[in-house]
Design a protein around this motif. Structure first.
Motif, short mmCIF file in Angstrom:
data_model
loop_
_atom_site.label_atom_id
_atom_site.label_comp_id
_atom_site.label_asym_id
_atom_site.label_seq_id
_atom_site.Cartn_x
_atom_site.Cartn_y
_atom_site.Cartn_z
N SER A 36 0.84 -1.20 0.00
CA SER A 36 0.00 0.00 0.00
C SER A 36 0.86 1.24 0.00
O SER A 36 0.54 2.24 -0.66
CB SER A 36 -0.90 0.01 1.23
OG SER A 36 -1.79 -1.08 1.19
N GLU A 37 1.99 1.18 0.72
CA GLU A 37 2.92 2.31 0.76
C GLU A 37 3.54 2.55 -0.61
O GLU A 37 3.70 3.70 -1.03
CB GLU A 37 4.02 2.08 1.81
CG GLU A 37 3.53 2.05 3.25
CD GLU A 37 2.96 0.69 3.66
OE1 GLU A 37 3.24 -0.34 3.01
OE2 GLU A 37 2.18 0.67 4.63
N ASP A 38 3.90 1.47 -1.30
CA ASP A 38 4.47 1.59 -2.65
C ASP A 38 3.46 2.25 -3.59
O ASP A 38 3.81 3.16 -4.35
CB ASP A 38 4.84 0.22 -3.22
CG ASP A 38 5.99 -0.45 -2.49
OD1 ASP A 38 6.80 0.25 -1.87
OD2 ASP A 38 6.06 -1.70 -2.54
N ILE A 39 2.23 1.81 -3.52
CA ILE A 39 1.18 2.35 -4.39
C ILE A 39 0.96 3.83 -4.08
O ILE A 39 0.85 4.66 -4.99
CB ILE A 39 -0.11 1.53 -4.25
CG1 ILE A 39 0.11 0.12 -4.81
CG2 ILE A 39 -1.29 2.23 -4.93
CD1 ILE A 39 -0.97 -0.87 -4.48
N ALA A 40 0.92 4.17 -2.81
CA ALA A 40 0.73 5.57 -2.41
C ALA A 40 1.90 6.43 -2.92
O ALA A 40 1.68 7.55 -3.41
CB ALA A 40 0.60 5.68 -0.90
N GLU A 41 3.11 5.92 -2.83
CA GLU A 41 4.29 6.65 -3.31
C GLU A 41 4.23 6.84 -4.82
O GLU A 41 4.52 7.92 -5.33
CB GLU A 41 5.57 5.91 -2.91
CG GLU A 41 6.85 6.54 -3.41
CD GLU A 41 7.19 7.86 -2.77
OE1 GLU A 41 8.12 8.52 -3.27
OE2 GLU A 41 6.55 8.25 -1.77
N LEU A 42 3.83 5.81 -5.55
CA LEU A 42 3.70 5.92 -7.01
C LEU A 42 2.64 6.96 -7.37
O LEU A 42 2.85 7.79 -8.27
CB LEU A 42 3.35 4.57 -7.62
CG LEU A 42 4.48 3.53 -7.65
CD1 LEU A 42 3.94 2.16 -8.04
CD2 LEU A 42 5.58 3.97 -8.60
N LYS A 43 1.52 6.94 -6.68
CA LYS A 43 0.46 7.92 -6.94
C LYS A 43 0.97 9.34 -6.67
O LYS A 43 0.71 10.26 -7.44
CB LYS A 43 -0.77 7.64 -6.07
CG LYS A 43 -1.58 6.47 -6.54
CD LYS A 43 -2.79 6.24 -5.62
CE LYS A 43 -3.61 5.06 -6.06
NZ LYS A 43 -4.74 4.80 -5.14
N ARG A 44 1.69 9.49 -5.55
CA ARG A 44 2.23 10.81 -5.20
C ARG A 44 3.18 11.30 -6.29
O ARG A 44 3.11 12.46 -6.71
CB ARG A 44 2.95 10.75 -3.85
CG ARG A 44 3.39 12.11 -3.33
CD ARG A 44 4.21 12.00 -2.06
NE ARG A 44 5.48 11.35 -2.26
CZ ARG A 44 6.55 11.90 -2.88
NH1 ARG A 44 6.46 13.12 -3.38
NH2 ARG A 44 7.67 11.24 -3.00
N LEU A 45 4.05 10.43 -6.76
CA LEU A 45 5.01 10.81 -7.81
C LEU A 45 4.30 11.18 -9.10
O LEU A 45 4.66 12.16 -9.77
CB LEU A 45 6.01 9.68 -8.06
CG LEU A 45 7.04 9.43 -6.96
CD1 LEU A 45 7.79 8.14 -7.21
CD2 LEU A 45 8.00 10.61 -6.86
N LEU A 46 3.27 10.41 -9.47
CA LEU A 46 2.52 10.71 -10.70
C LEU A 46 1.74 12.00 -10.56
O LEU A 46 1.68 12.81 -11.51
CB LEU A 46 1.60 9.54 -11.04
CG LEU A 46 2.30 8.28 -11.52
CD1 LEU A 46 1.30 7.12 -11.65
CD2 LEU A 46 3.02 8.52 -12.85
N ASP A 47 1.14 12.24 -9.40
CA ASP A 47 0.41 13.49 -9.18
C ASP A 47 1.36 14.70 -9.28
O ASP A 47 1.00 15.73 -9.82
CB ASP A 47 -0.28 13.49 -7.81
CG ASP A 47 -1.49 12.57 -7.77
OD1 ASP A 47 -1.98 12.18 -8.85
OD2 ASP A 47 -1.91 12.21 -6.66
N LYS A 48 2.56 14.51 -8.78
CA LYS A 48 3.56 15.58 -8.80
C LYS A 48 3.98 15.90 -10.25
O LYS A 48 4.29 17.04 -10.57
CB LYS A 48 4.77 15.14 -7.99
CG LYS A 48 5.79 16.19 -7.69
CD LYS A 48 6.86 15.61 -6.79
CE LYS A 48 7.97 16.59 -6.56
NZ LYS A 48 9.02 16.02 -5.71
N LYS A 49 3.95 14.91 -11.13
CA LYS A 49 4.34 15.09 -12.53
C LYS A 49 3.27 15.85 -13.34
O LYS A 49 3.56 16.40 -14.38
CB LYS A 49 4.60 13.73 -13.20
CG LYS A 49 5.90 13.12 -12.84
CD LYS A 49 7.01 13.86 -13.50
CE LYS A 49 8.33 13.16 -13.35
NZ LYS A 49 9.40 13.91 -13.96
N GLU A 50 2.00 15.83 -12.87
CA GLU A 50 0.91 16.49 -13.62
C GLU A 50 1.05 17.97 -13.65
O GLU A 50 1.50 18.64 -12.83
CB GLU A 50 -0.46 16.10 -13.04
CG GLU A 50 -0.89 14.74 -13.47
CD GLU A 50 -2.32 14.44 -13.05
OE1 GLU A 50 -3.01 13.84 -13.87
OE2 GLU A 50 -2.71 14.80 -11.93
#
Length: 122
Positions: A108-122
């Motif tokens: 769940s932490e990995d998924i949250a980190e990936l989402k955070r990184l993708l949101d930051k790229k938008e």
């Protein structure tokens, strides 16, 4: 992509030691490898890394202290780009989709980190 030469798996083991503990002598590297490699083998690989211009040394009396000329981050970036070009034709999206779809170890932490990184790229 940078001009970092190809590093073999064995050379990479030595680079990891140099990245973690630098500068160090050939004997330091041998000890880190838990004496699983013969001393001459370690020295040969260090010499290859020096010739490839990814490792250099300073002479102090009769001792040679080796240190990396390439950071671990630079090496990882270069290898990642090479992998992406060779396997996925340079396209990042298919690689990410492949890894995410087939990876059952994402926490769940990995998924949250990936989402955070993708949101930051938008």
């Amino acid at each position: 992509m940078s001009n970092i030469p190809r590093i073999s798996e064995s050379e990479l083991e030595i680079m990891r030691i140099l990245w973690a503990k630098t500068p160090c002598t050939a004997n330091d590297v041998i000890e880190e490898l838990n004496k699983t490699w013969k001393p001459n083998t370690v020295k040969t690989f260090i010499s290859r890394l020096v010739k490839k211009n990814v490792v250099s040394f300073k002479e102090d009396g009769r001792s040679y202290y080796y240190y990396p000329l390439v950071s671990e981050e630079e090496y990882l970036r270069t290898e990642s780009e090479s992998f992406l070009k060779r396997i996925y034709g340079g396209a990042l999206k298919p690689m990410l989709v492949n890894f995410i779809r087939d990876d059952e170890t994402l926490s769940s932490e990995d998924i949250a980190e990936l989402k955070r990184l993708l949101d930051k790229k938008e």
